[in-house]
Design a protein around this motif. Structure first.
Motif, PDB file in Angstrom:
ATOM      1  N   VAL A  44      13.210   7.254  10.636  1.00 21.52           N
ATOM      2  CA  VAL A  44      13.645   7.990   9.448  1.00 21.52           C
ATOM      3  C   VAL A  44      12.437   8.694   8.858  1.00 21.52           C
ATOM      4  CG1 VAL A  44      15.584   6.459   8.935  1.00 21.52           C
ATOM      5  CG2 VAL A  44      13.319   5.902   8.065  1.00 21.52           C
ATOM      6  N   ASP A  45      12.705   9.687   8.014  1.00 22.28           N
ATOM      7  CA  ASP A  45      11.621  10.505   7.455  1.00 22.28           C
ATOM      8  C   ASP A  45      10.852   9.778   6.361  1.00 22.28           C
ATOM      9  OD1 ASP A  45      12.332  12.565   9.153  1.00 22.28           O
ATOM     10  OD2 ASP A  45      13.713  13.465   7.704  1.00 22.28           O
ATOM     11  N   ASN A  46      11.554   9.032   5.507  1.00 25.67           N
ATOM     12  CA  ASN A  46      10.924   8.353   4.380  1.00 25.67           C
ATOM     13  C   ASN A  46      11.253   6.858   4.426  1.00 25.67           C
ATOM     14  OD1 ASN A  46       9.844  10.779   2.995  1.00 25.67           O
ATOM     15  ND2 ASN A  46      12.007  11.277   2.808  1.00 25.67           N
ATOM     16  N   GLN A  54      15.757 -11.720   8.900  1.00 30.25           N
ATOM     17  CA  GLN A  54      14.908 -11.235   9.981  1.00 30.25           C
ATOM     18  C   GLN A  54      13.931 -10.168   9.509  1.00 30.25           C
ATOM     19  OE1 GLN A  54      17.518  -9.956  13.136  1.00 30.25           O
ATOM     20  NE2 GLN A  54      18.067 -12.039  13.724  1.00 30.25           N
ATOM     21  N   SER A  55      14.299  -9.420   8.490  1.00 30.37           N
ATOM     22  CA  SER A  55      13.426  -8.378   7.936  1.00 30.37           C
ATOM     23  C   SER A  55      13.803  -8.137   6.488  1.00 30.37           C
ATOM     24  CB  SER A  55      13.528  -7.083   8.743  1.00 30.37           C
ATOM     25  OG  SER A  55      14.843  -6.562   8.697  1.00 30.37           O
ATOM     26  N   LEU A  56      12.833  -7.632   5.723  1.00 26.42           N
ATOM     27  CA  LEU A  56      13.026  -7.348   4.305  1.00 26.42           C
ATOM     28  C   LEU A  56      12.558  -5.928   4.020  1.00 26.42           C
ATOM     29  CD1 LEU A  56      11.600 -10.667   2.819  1.00 26.42           C
ATOM     30  CD2 LEU A  56      13.999 -10.122   3.259  1.00 26.42           C
ATOM     31  N   ALA A  57      13.397  -5.145   3.372  1.00 23.39           N
ATOM     32  CA  ALA A  57      13.065  -3.766   3.001  1.00 23.39           C
ATOM     33  C   ALA A  57      12.832  -3.689   1.498  1.00 23.39           C
ATOM     34  CB  ALA A  57      14.176  -2.801   3.414  1.00 23.39           C
ATOM     35  N   PHE A  58      11.697  -3.126   1.107  1.00 23.23           N
ATOM     36  CA  PHE A  58      11.346  -2.968  -0.300  1.00 23.23           C
ATOM     37  C   PHE A  58      11.380  -1.473  -0.644  1.00 23.23           C
ATOM     38  CE2 PHE A  58       9.518  -6.869   1.200  1.00 23.23           C
ATOM     39  CZ  PHE A  58       9.649  -7.767   0.154  1.00 23.23           C
ATOM     40  N   LYS A  59      12.534  -0.998  -1.088  1.00 25.01           N
ATOM     41  CA  LYS A  59      12.669   0.420  -1.422  1.00 25.01           C
ATOM     42  C   LYS A  59      11.770   0.759  -2.605  1.00 25.01           C
ATOM     43  CE  LYS A  59      17.430   0.624   0.270  1.00 25.01           C
ATOM     44  NZ  LYS A  59      18.833   0.980  -0.040  1.00 25.01           N
ATOM     45  N   THR A  60      11.002   1.844  -2.470  1.00 22.48           N
ATOM     46  CA  THR A  60       9.944   2.156  -3.430  1.00 22.48           C
ATOM     47  C   THR A  60      10.021   3.603  -3.869  1.00 22.48           C
ATOM     48  OG1 THR A  60       8.494   0.521  -2.384  1.00 22.48           O
ATOM     49  CG2 THR A  60       7.457   2.145  -3.799  1.00 22.48           C
ATOM     50  N   LEU A  61       9.900   3.811  -5.193  1.00 16.69           N
ATOM     51  CA  LEU A  61       9.769   5.143  -5.767  1.00 16.69           C
ATOM     52  C   LEU A  61       8.339   5.284  -6.284  1.00 16.69           C
ATOM     53  CD1 LEU A  61      13.120   5.493  -7.770  1.00 16.69           C
ATOM     54  CD2 LEU A  61      12.622   6.209  -5.436  1.00 16.69           C
ATOM     55  N   GLU A  62       7.644   6.280  -5.811  1.00 18.25           N
ATOM     56  CA  GLU A  62       6.229   6.487  -6.116  1.00 18.25           C
ATOM     57  C   GLU A  62       6.092   7.663  -7.080  1.00 18.25           C
ATOM     58  OE1 GLU A  62       2.714   8.071  -3.301  1.00 18.25           O
ATOM     59  OE2 GLU A  62       3.665   6.230  -2.606  1.00 18.25           O
ATOM     60  N   SER A  63       5.624   7.391  -8.310  1.00 18.47           N
ATOM     61  CA  SER A  63       5.535   8.413  -9.353  1.00 18.47           C
ATOM     62  C   SER A  63       4.101   8.892  -9.512  1.00 18.47           C
ATOM     63  CB  SER A  63       6.048   7.870 -10.689  1.00 18.47           C
ATOM     64  OG  SER A  63       7.397   7.461 -10.591  1.00 18.47           O
ATOM     65  N   THR A  73       0.850  -1.185   0.000  1.00 18.79           N
ATOM     66  CA  THR A  73       0.000   0.000   0.000  1.00 18.79           C
ATOM     67  C   THR A  73       0.885   1.233   0.000  1.00 18.79           C
ATOM     68  OG1 THR A  73      -1.769  -1.121   1.207  1.00 18.79           O
ATOM     69  CG2 THR A  73      -1.806   1.274   1.193  1.00 18.79           C
ATOM     70  N   SER A  74       0.709   2.090  -0.977  1.00 20.45           N
ATOM     71  CA  SER A  74       1.414   3.373  -1.043  1.00 20.45           C
ATOM     72  C   SER A  74       0.368   4.475  -0.966  1.00 20.45           C
ATOM     73  CB  SER A  74       2.227   3.487  -2.342  1.00 20.45           C
ATOM     74  OG  SER A  74       3.312   2.588  -2.338  1.00 20.45           O
ATOM     75  N   GLU A  75       0.383   5.198   0.134  1.00 22.16           N
ATOM     76  CA  GLU A  75      -0.624   6.233   0.343  1.00 22.16           C
ATOM     77  C   GLU A  75      -0.344   7.437  -0.550  1.00 22.16           C
ATOM     78  OE1 GLU A  75      -0.938   7.188   4.436  1.00 22.16           O
ATOM     79  OE2 GLU A  75      -1.688   5.210   5.016  1.00 22.16           O
ATOM     80  N   ALA A  76      -1.416   8.000  -1.093  1.00 21.85           N
ATOM     81  CA  ALA A  76      -1.292   9.163  -1.978  1.00 21.85           C
ATOM     82  C   ALA A  76      -0.910  10.396  -1.165  1.00 21.85           C
ATOM     83  CB  ALA A  76      -2.602   9.393  -2.716  1.00 21.85           C
ATOM     84  N   GLU A  77       0.014  11.180  -1.692  1.00 22.51           N
ATOM     85  CA  GLU A  77       0.464  12.397  -1.029  1.00 22.51           C
ATOM     86  C   GLU A  77       0.050  13.668  -1.771  1.00 22.51           C
ATOM     87  OE1 GLU A  77       4.549  12.075   0.949  1.00 22.51           O
ATOM     88  OE2 GLU A  77       4.710  10.729  -0.763  1.00 22.51           O
ATOM     89  N   SER A 105       7.905  10.440  -5.072  1.00 18.27           N
ATOM     90  CA  SER A 105       8.128  10.272  -3.636  1.00 18.27           C
ATOM     91  C   SER A 105       9.025   9.066  -3.432  1.00 18.27           C
ATOM     92  CB  SER A 105       6.802  10.083  -2.897  1.00 18.27           C
ATOM     93  OG  SER A 105       5.998  11.232  -3.002  1.00 18.27           O
ATOM     94  N   ARG A 106      10.062   9.243  -2.619  1.00 18.97           N
ATOM     95  CA  ARG A 106      11.071   8.199  -2.441  1.00 18.97           C
ATOM     96  C   ARG A 106      10.959   7.600  -1.039  1.00 18.97           C
ATOM     97  NH1 ARG A 106      13.030  11.921  -5.958  1.00 18.97           N
ATOM     98  NH2 ARG A 106      14.240  11.124  -7.720  1.00 18.97           N
ATOM     99  N   TRP A 107      10.447   6.375  -0.986  1.00 21.01           N
ATOM    100  CA  TRP A 107      10.378   5.634   0.270  1.00 21.01           C
ATOM    101  C   TRP A 107      11.507   4.617   0.253  1.00 21.01           C
ATOM    102  CZ3 TRP A 107       7.123   7.894   3.501  1.00 21.01           C
ATOM    103  CH2 TRP A 107       6.068   8.631   2.969  1.00 21.01           C
TER     104      TRP A 107
END
Length: 269
Positions: A175-177, A147-156, A77-81, A163-165
């Protein structure tokens, strides 16, 4: 000077002294309503400043959040900004241990497609309505042993903004993003990593056998000659025979001429 008489038990003076607040604090019921209203508004403002505005975020959940789990559905889920444009796509970098070819799209907004990239995938299509969150699901062949997985996401967005998560929190710091982070439970007993790709062994076993059969009988693999090919071969062979006959005839003619000349030379004049 005589001392002031002590108040008697049960008198009005004794009753007032027992309920008098220290430091001249005025009971709440005696404060004017206006002052109470201002105090309440100030408290709300202070709480709002401390909490800060509600920020959008990107998140992920799993149908089976265990290490080495197989055929797991991940929901994002990527919330709209943006207040002026809709989301058009998401660029995701997969964590180590998940290959792009081991991911398949399960559900997405209408018209959206998934395309693999060297380090992850793109999912997107027509712009969503302004203010609409981007929600989609993928199926992963197997989760890595982590132990954990990070899915770096760029939202266009449709207006070109991105938006860079992509930030990964470390040591428990915020962290901020933040990137979508999936915490995994320990693997099930007996769980083991699968092969890198299900199609890899088939390709490897069939590749060496193809060239081995070719050198053994090259003539057998040649196509049968067609009528045009036969005519061309006959013309070539006929041309070669004609040249050879012409050379032989020339040699014979020269030999005959030489013999006549020698015979005439030997006669007496």
């Amino acid at each position: 000077m005589s001392a002031a008489p002590l108040p008697r038990e049960g008198s009005a003076t004794m009753h007032a002294s027992r309920h008098r607040l220290p430091y001249d604090v005025v009971p709440l019921r005696q404060l004017p309503l206006r002052r109470l209203g201002l105090a309440a508004v100030g408290s709300v403002l202070l709480l709002g400043i401390a909490a800060g505005p509600a920020a959008a975020h990107a998140g992920v959940s799993a149908s089976d959040p265990r290490a080495l789990a197989e055929n797991v559905t991940l929901s994002f889920t990527s919330e709209a900004e943006s207040d002026t444009a809709g989301i058009t796509g998401l660029r995701v970098v997969l964590p180590q241990g998940i290959a792009p070819d081991a991911v398949a799209l399960v559900e997405a907004p209408e018209g959206w497609n998934l395309t693999a990239t060297p380090d992850g995938y793109n999912v997107g299509g027509a712009a969503l309505a302004t203010g609409t969150d981007a929600e989609y699901s993928i199926r992963v062949r197997q989760l890595p042993d982590a132990q954990s997985l990070a899915f770096k996401t760029l939202e266009s967005y449709g207006d070109g903004t991105v938006s860079r998560w992509i930030e990964v929190p470390t040591d428990g710091r915020k962290v901020d993003n933040p990137a979508p982070l999936l915490k995994l439970q320990p693997a099930a007993p007996g769980a083991k990593p699968l092969a890198a790709s299900p199609s890899a062994p088939e390709v490897a076993s069939s590749a060496p056998s193809a060239p081995a059969a070719q050198p053994s009988s090259p003539a057998a693999s040649a196509p049968p000659p067609t009528p045009d090919m036969r005519q061309a071969n006959a013309a070539e062979s006929g041309g070669g025979t004609g040249v050879f006959a012409a050379v032989v005839a020339a040699v014979v003619a020269l030999g005959g001429a030489g013999a006549v000349w020698w015979a005439r030379r030997g006669r007496p004049s």
